[in-house]
Motif scaffolding. Structure first.
Motif, PDB file in Angstrom:
ATOM      1  N   PRO A  46       0.775  -1.230   0.000  1.00 35.62           N
ATOM      2  CA  PRO A  46       0.000   0.000   0.000  1.00 35.62           C
ATOM      3  C   PRO A  46       0.811   1.287   0.000  1.00 35.62           C
ATOM      4  N   THR A  47       2.111   1.258  -0.185  1.00 35.01           N
ATOM      5  CA  THR A  47       2.913   2.437   0.167  1.00 35.01           C
ATOM      6  C   THR A  47       3.145   3.421  -0.981  1.00 35.01           C
ATOM      7  N   GLY A  48       2.984   2.951  -2.220  1.00 34.80           N
ATOM      8  CA  GLY A  48       3.264   3.832  -3.362  1.00 34.80           C
ATOM      9  C   GLY A  48       4.749   4.097  -3.533  1.00 34.80           C
ATOM     10  N   THR A  49       5.574   3.209  -2.990  1.00 29.83           N
ATOM     11  CA  THR A  49       7.035   3.373  -3.078  1.00 29.83           C
ATOM     12  C   THR A  49       7.638   2.160  -3.798  1.00 29.83           C
ATOM     13  N   PHE A  50       8.917   2.286  -4.189  1.00 30.38           N
ATOM     14  CA  PHE A  50       9.581   1.113  -4.802  1.00 30.38           C
ATOM     15  C   PHE A  50      11.026   0.986  -4.335  1.00 30.38           C
ATOM     16  N   PHE A  51      11.604  -0.180  -4.606  1.00 26.31           N
ATOM     17  CA  PHE A  51      12.998  -0.430  -4.256  1.00 26.31           C
ATOM     18  C   PHE A  51      13.909   0.491  -5.065  1.00 26.31           C
ATOM     19  N   LYS A  64      15.275 -27.684  -1.885  1.00 25.64           N
ATOM     20  CA  LYS A  64      14.458 -26.717  -2.613  1.00 25.64           C
ATOM     21  C   LYS A  64      15.138 -25.346  -2.581  1.00 25.64           C
ATOM     22  N   LYS A  65      15.078 -24.649  -3.704  1.00 25.99           N
ATOM     23  CA  LYS A  65      15.712 -23.335  -3.768  1.00 25.99           C
ATOM     24  C   LYS A  65      14.794 -22.272  -3.144  1.00 25.99           C
ATOM     25  N   LEU A  66      15.372 -21.107  -2.977  1.00 24.84           N
ATOM     26  CA  LEU A  66      14.616 -19.948  -2.504  1.00 24.84           C
ATOM     27  C   LEU A  66      14.210 -19.119  -3.724  1.00 24.84           C
ATOM     28  N   TYR A  67      12.925 -18.914  -3.891  1.00 19.20           N
ATOM     29  CA  TYR A  67      12.425 -18.158  -5.049  1.00 19.20           C
ATOM     30  C   TYR A  67      11.911 -16.787  -4.611  1.00 19.20           C
ATOM     31  N   ILE A  68      11.976 -15.850  -5.557  1.00 18.21           N
ATOM     32  CA  ILE A  68      11.382 -14.525  -5.329  1.00 18.21           C
ATOM     33  C   ILE A  68      10.096 -14.434  -6.137  1.00 18.21           C
ATOM     34  N   LEU A  69       9.008 -14.153  -5.461  1.00 26.06           N
ATOM     35  CA  LEU A  69       7.785 -13.794  -6.174  1.00 26.06           C
ATOM     36  C   LEU A  69       7.844 -12.267  -6.275  1.00 26.06           C
ATOM     37  N   PHE A  70       7.992 -11.758  -7.479  1.00 29.34           N
ATOM     38  CA  PHE A  70       8.148 -10.306  -7.650  1.00 29.34           C
ATOM     39  C   PHE A  70       6.884  -9.740  -8.279  1.00 29.34           C
ATOM     40  N   ASP A  71       6.039  -9.193  -7.430  1.00 32.13           N
ATOM     41  CA  ASP A  71       4.766  -8.644  -7.893  1.00 32.13           C
ATOM     42  C   ASP A  71       5.031  -7.245  -8.457  1.00 32.13           C
ATOM     43  N   ASN A  72       4.834  -7.202  -9.752  1.00 29.53           N
ATOM     44  CA  ASN A  72       5.263  -6.076 -10.573  1.00 29.53           C
ATOM     45  C   ASN A  72       4.063  -5.296 -11.102  1.00 29.53           C
ATOM     46  N   ILE A  73       2.905  -5.513 -10.485  1.00 30.15           N
ATOM     47  CA  ILE A  73       1.646  -5.131 -11.126  1.00 30.15           C
ATOM     48  C   ILE A  73       1.491  -3.607 -11.319  1.00 30.15           C
ATOM     49  N   TYR A  74       2.266  -2.826 -10.529  1.00 27.52           N
ATOM     50  CA  TYR A  74       2.185  -1.364 -10.691  1.00 27.52           C
ATOM     51  C   TYR A  74       3.352  -0.812 -11.510  1.00 27.52           C
ATOM     52  N   ASN A  75       4.081  -1.678 -12.236  1.00 25.73           N
ATOM     53  CA  ASN A  75       5.336  -1.231 -12.865  1.00 25.73           C
ATOM     54  C   ASN A  75       5.154  -0.105 -13.881  1.00 25.73           C
ATOM     55  N   LEU A  76       3.977  -0.020 -14.525  1.00 29.52           N
ATOM     56  CA  LEU A  76       3.801   1.045 -15.527  1.00 29.52           C
ATOM     57  C   LEU A  76       3.536   2.395 -14.868  1.00 29.52           C
ATOM     58  N   LEU A  77       3.113   2.360 -13.611  1.00 34.23           N
ATOM     59  CA  LEU A  77       2.672   3.598 -12.954  1.00 34.23           C
ATOM     60  C   LEU A  77       3.762   4.156 -12.043  1.00 34.23           C
ATOM     61  N   THR A  78       4.891   4.521 -12.632  1.00 31.62           N
ATOM     62  CA  THR A  78       5.941   5.171 -11.841  1.00 31.62           C
ATOM     63  C   THR A  78       6.039   6.623 -12.307  1.00 31.62           C
ATOM     64  N   TYR A  79       6.423   7.499 -11.365  1.00 29.65           N
ATOM     65  CA  TYR A  79       6.481   8.923 -11.667  1.00 29.65           C
ATOM     66  C   TYR A  79       7.927   9.384 -11.495  1.00 29.65           C
ATOM     67  N   ASN A  80       8.379  10.230 -12.329  1.00 29.58           N
ATOM     68  CA  ASN A  80       9.762  10.755 -12.295  1.00 29.58           C
ATOM     69  C   ASN A  80      10.771   9.657 -12.598  1.00 29.58           C
ATOM     70  N   ASP A  81      11.042   8.742 -11.660  1.00 28.11           N
ATOM     71  CA  ASP A  81      12.020   7.666 -11.929  1.00 28.11           C
ATOM     72  C   ASP A  81      11.299   6.351 -12.168  1.00 28.11           C
ATOM     73  N   ALA A 125       6.778  11.012  -0.182  1.00 28.08           N
ATOM     74  CA  ALA A 125       6.631  11.517  -1.549  1.00 28.08           C
ATOM     75  C   ALA A 125       6.224  10.380  -2.482  1.00 28.08           C
ATOM     76  N   PRO A 126       5.139  10.547  -3.230  1.00 26.97           N
ATOM     77  CA  PRO A 126       4.649   9.450  -4.071  1.00 26.97           C
ATOM     78  C   PRO A 126       5.628   9.110  -5.198  1.00 26.97           C
ATOM     79  N   GLN A 127       5.997   7.843  -5.274  1.00 28.12           N
ATOM     80  CA  GLN A 127       6.926   7.399  -6.321  1.00 28.12           C
ATOM     81  C   GLN A 127       6.193   6.643  -7.426  1.00 28.12           C
ATOM     82  N   ALA A 128       5.090   5.985  -7.069  1.00 31.00           N
ATOM     83  CA  ALA A 128       4.459   5.078  -8.035  1.00 31.00           C
ATOM     84  C   ALA A 128       3.063   4.679  -7.568  1.00 31.00           C
ATOM     85  N   SER A 129       2.366   3.974  -8.454  1.00 31.69           N
ATOM     86  CA  SER A 129       1.040   3.380  -8.190  1.00 31.69           C
ATOM     87  C   SER A 129      -0.041   4.458  -8.003  1.00 31.69           C
TER      88      SER A 129
END
Ligand SMILES: Cc1ncc(COP(=O)(O)O)c(C=O)c1O
Length: 408
Positions: free
Chosen positions: A176-181, A205-222, A333-337
């Protein structure tokens, strides 16, 4: 009646409980600015015109048979091209799986990786991981993120739990934060995962990353940092989740896709084929035709993002002005989403007062599992009319001033 353990114990969504209560009050005639939902008001944010036309055309052409279980080949080919242009990702159609939105793909990722009792790691606040953990009987290991890190988890916070875990569920840009890594933060996390997998023997068993990218198009500035871009070695362990729900304001159209290492995607196809949570065939045909027109996609995004960013920044700037004036507020400061992280530094849950006194509905971070991030709230602008912003801010100021007066 006694049903399965799962049915008897599964927690109800705290997010939906609040959103539904607000909707009920709106139905009963109350005037409420409902900023709780991760959805869009289609009268403000309609889906792309070309996508709508193609959906109607696909029905008129009677494209109403079963889709192919893993997603129609034309759509997976177009998605492969789209990923290359829009995210610089190189995934073959056989590494892409289509379903009815992001949810079934997240659930399927959990299903193919997590056995009952397995340790999974996820940060809070985050969206719905606690329920996916319950559904798969996982043992959750929760990272309580900090405001000073924009509520993103750090490698140092993840490290102590990594040896036992099979899944690290990340979302960036984050609900819910509107921020990104940042690239640096994400690289450190990915390197940790790569090192851990090198340490594990062939039989574990390996360690996997589930990378939820669903807001990737909605980034502002960077743009947001991306795991495989910052650390190519993490590719065999990363499953990306995406959908048209947020990036094209198409939450009800129900098309999502995931992509990742072919052996994992193949198992996901098998699980999903029995669940049958396929995206409707006409929508798949239409989406392929829409995404082929990359200029239309870009044009849509320019005006869509402009409208979202305007709302987020107007509200953010006003909050920072309130703060300067001595009101007990803070924001990131809003970064995305479509979300703004807002702090109201008044003890207790401020949402009932905000709703009852000002007619403003937001969600506390506690419903996203962040019980320690007291006084932080998510405000969604997906239903926010531009002309409502000034009255909204006046009401907010009024309720804050009144609360301060009551405390002192
Ligand atoms: C981070 C995140 N992932 C996935 C979803 C679900 O997406 P979909 O509606 O495509 O199932 C949501 C919806 O709110 C979300 O916020």
């Amino acid at each position: 009646m006694k049903l399965s353990h799962l049915a008897e114990t599964l927690s109800a969504s705290k997010i939906l409980a609040i959103s539904n209560a607000v909707k009920e009050r709106v139905r009963n005639g109350e005037i409420i600015h409902n900023y709780t939902v991760g959805d869009f008001d289609p009268s403000i944010f309609p889906i792309p015109v070309l996508l709508e036309k193609e959906i109607i055309r696909a029905y008129q052409q009677k494209q109403t048979n079963y889709p192919i279980a893993e997603g129609n080949p034309e759509l997976r080919k177009v998605l492969s091209d789209y990923l290359q242009t829009f995210q610089r990702h190189h995934y073959k159609p056989s590494e892409i799986l289509v379903a009815a939105g992001g949810r079934p793909l997240i659930y399927t990722t959990y299903q193919v990786i997590v056995d009952p009792g397995d340790v999974i790691i996820y940060p809070v606040p985050s969206w719905n991981n606690e329920y996916y953990a319950e559904l798969t009987r996982a043992t959750p290991c929760v990272i309580h993120t900090k405001a000073e890190n924009n509520f993103m988890p750090t490698a140092a916070e993840i490290k102590p739990f990594i040896r036992d875990a099979v899944l690290l569920a990340l979302c960036s840009p984050q609900n819910p934060t509107g921020t990104f890594f940042s690239a640096e933060q994400l690289k450190a996390v990915c390197e940790l995962v790569v090192q851990e997998n090198e340490r594990r023997g062939a039989n574990r068993k390996k360690l996997y990353i589930l990378f939820d990218n669903i807001y990737n198009l909605l980034t502002y500035n960077d743009g947001a940092a991306d795991p495989v871009a910052v650390c190519p070695e993490v590719r065999p362990y990363t499953i990306y989740i995406d959908a048209i729900s947020k990036g094209f304001a198409a939450t009800g159209v129900r098309v999502g896709w995931c992509y990742g290492p072919e052996p994992v995607i193949a198992k996901m196809k098998a699980v999903l084929s029995h669940m049958g949570a396929w995206a409707p065939n006409p929508e798949q045909v239409a989406l392929a035709n829409f995404l082929r027109h990359q200029d239309s996609v870009k044009d849509f995004l320019i005006s869509f993002k402009e409208k979202l960013q305007l709302r987020l920044e107007l509200i953010y700037n006003a909050i920072m002005k309130f703060k300067k004036e001595g009101l007990p507020v803070e924001a990131i400061a809003p970064q995305a989403s479509i979300y703004l992280s807002l702090k109201i530094d008044i003890p207790g849950d401020f949402t009932p007062l905000l709703l009852n006194e000002a007619g403003i509905a937001v969600l506390p971070f506690s419903v996203f599992g962040a019980v320690n991030a007291a006084n932080w709230y998510r405000l969604s602008v997906g239903t926010c009319k531009e002309e409502d912003i000034t009255p909204l801010l006046e009401k907010l100021r009024h309720v804050l001033e009144n609360s301060l007066a009551t405390i002192h």
